[in-house]
Scaffold this active site. Structure first.
Site, PDB file in Angstrom:
ATOM      1  N   LYS A  54      13.515  13.868  26.153  1.00  0.00           N
ATOM      2  CA  LYS A  54      12.013  13.676  25.854  1.00  0.00           C
ATOM      3  C   LYS A  54      12.064  14.334  27.845  1.00  0.00           C
ATOM      4  CE  LYS A  54      10.402  13.579  21.977  1.00  0.00           C
ATOM      5  NZ  LYS A  54      10.194  12.019  21.246  1.00  0.00           N
ATOM      6  N   GLN A  98       6.894   6.673  20.271  1.00  0.00           N
ATOM      7  CA  GLN A  98       8.070   6.847  19.781  1.00  0.00           C
ATOM      8  C   GLN A  98       8.016   6.149  18.622  1.00  0.00           C
ATOM      9  OE1 GLN A  98      10.042   9.861  20.548  1.00  0.00           O
ATOM     10  NE2 GLN A  98      11.211   8.975  18.348  1.00  0.00           N
ATOM     11  N   ASP A 121       1.499  14.253  19.835  1.00  0.00           N
ATOM     12  CA  ASP A 121       2.181  14.287  18.919  1.00  0.00           C
ATOM     13  C   ASP A 121       1.125  15.041  17.762  1.00  0.00           C
ATOM     14  OD1 ASP A 121       4.301  13.765  18.118  1.00  0.00           O
ATOM     15  OD2 ASP A 121       3.948  11.802  18.323  1.00  0.00           O
TER      16      ASP A 121
HETATM   17  N1  GUN Z   1      10.140   9.981  15.621  1.00  0.00           N
HETATM   18  C1  GUN Z   1      10.768  11.226  15.132  1.00  0.00           C
HETATM   19  N2  GUN Z   1       9.872  12.679  15.771  1.00  0.00           N
HETATM   20  C2  GUN Z   1       9.334  11.978  16.405  1.00  0.00           C
HETATM   21  C3  GUN Z   1       7.661  12.804  16.935  1.00  0.00           C
HETATM   22  O1  GUN Z   1       7.803  14.028  16.729  1.00  0.00           O
HETATM   23  N3  GUN Z   1       7.294  11.953  17.406  1.00  0.00           N
HETATM   24  C4  GUN Z   1       7.515  10.714  17.257  1.00  0.00           C
HETATM   25  N4  GUN Z   1       6.246  10.056  17.920  1.00  0.00           N
HETATM   26  N5  GUN Z   1       8.373   9.922  16.772  1.00  0.00           N
HETATM   27  C5  GUN Z   1       8.866  10.646  16.098  1.00  0.00           C
END
Ligand code: GUN
Length: 305
Positions: A54, A98, A121
């Site tokens: 990311k 996350q 998100d």
């Molecule tokens: N963990 C796995 N996929 C995601 C996601 O799309 N967002 C977040 N915040 N954590 C994750």
């Protein structure tokens, strides 16, 4: 029939390119650089890989990336204090915590402490409500990526029968809301659905998001339907031999049995290389959207729901 393969790798590169173009214009015309803060608590190896990816792609799109790595035993108060600081930082337009979080931290409480306008998100309860009521929501990245691929393939989705398999808060439910907003007739199927094969056979669009390796066989698919496979499951692949430590090699598969579904479907996303790469591309798109809205500017069309 052999299905057209929807290339998520190529499509996500196009989306990231569009984001980068808009970011460059924002800088040039308004002197604004979008910023994304990613918070990682603990050392979960898969999460570390995602967070690194990311950060890299955020910088490649011309945006600022702020990484906050906290110890696994960080207290809830300290995490909430960091989120409060990010909520109030004008250089931060998007905040992503996350998941999963270590067990002593209340995920709902943490997510709902993020400023909803910075919740890239789309997990905050306000964004869930905004999406359901047709207001300007931040939309969860994976369903947004699926929607973009469907719109790109079909143009209008109006009047199509869509079946979403899976009812998670992260994919199934928001996906159903997005398809409903695009005027599909939407069914959510799940582990208790009766005669699921027949339900799926009625679908022009199938979105599989259950996390069960190859559970959807080709004979559930209506000829010509579009199949979006959100699953990423690792299974043993003895045909590939063994690793140095003697363990069996593995491979990634989706929730659909690709070979048999591709014989019947009109179009299908592969795993890997389908929905997966779209998720981070949509995270970048959401950060751009949040930045535009924070500055009273129109978010670019085509990069939002
Ligand atoms: N963990 C796995 N996929 C995601 C996601 O799309 N967002 C977040 N915040 N954590 C994750």
């Amino acid at each position: 029939m052999t299905a057209e393969i929807i290339d998520g790798k190529a499509f996500s590169a196009k989306v990231r390119g569009e984001v980068a173009t808009h970011v460059a214009r924002l800088k040039e015309e308004h002197g604004i650089t979008p910023g994304l803060a990613v918070v990682l608590v603990g050392e979960d190896p898969a999460s570390q890989v995602y967070v690194r990816s990311k950060g890299k792609q955020t910088v490649e799109a011309g945006m600022n990336s702020f990484e906050h790595k906290l110890d696994a035993d960080t207290s809830e108060a300290d995490l909430l204090a960091l989120i409060d600081q990010l909520n109030n930082d004008p250089a931060v337009h998007g905040i992503l915590v996350q998941l999963p979080l270590p067990g002593h931290l209340d995920e709902d409480l943490v997510i709902n402490s993020i400023n909803p306008d910075k919740d890239v998100d789309g997990f905050h309860i306000s964004n869930v409500g905004r999406l359901a009521t047709g207001q300007n929501a931040m939309v969860p990245c994976t369903p947004l990526g699926c929607l973009m691929m469907l719109r790109d393939h079909h143009g209008s989705l109006s009047g199509m029968n869509a079946v979403v398999i899976g009812r998670s808060n992260i994919v199934g439910k928001p996906m159903a809301q997005l398809l409903l907003r695009d005027s599909c007739t939407v069914t959510i199927a799940h582990s208790r659905t009766k005669d699921i094969a027949d339900v799926v056979r009625g679908a022009d669009i199938v979105v599989a998001a259950v996390g069960r390796a190859e559970m959807v066989p080709g004979d559930w698919i209506k000829p010509g339907a579009t199949v979006i496979d959100v699953g990423i499951n690792r299974i043993d692949a003895p045909e590939k031999g063994t690793n140095e430590d003697g363990s069996v090699k593995t491979r990634l598969v989706g929730d659909c049995d690709f070979a048999s579904c591709a014989e019947v479907a009109g179009a299908i996303t592969p795993v890997p290389g389908g929905v997966g790469p779209m998720t981070i591309a949509c995270l970048l798109a959401n950060t751009l959207t949040a930045c535009c809205r924070a500055n009273g500017l129109e978010a670019p069309q085509g990069l939002t729901a």
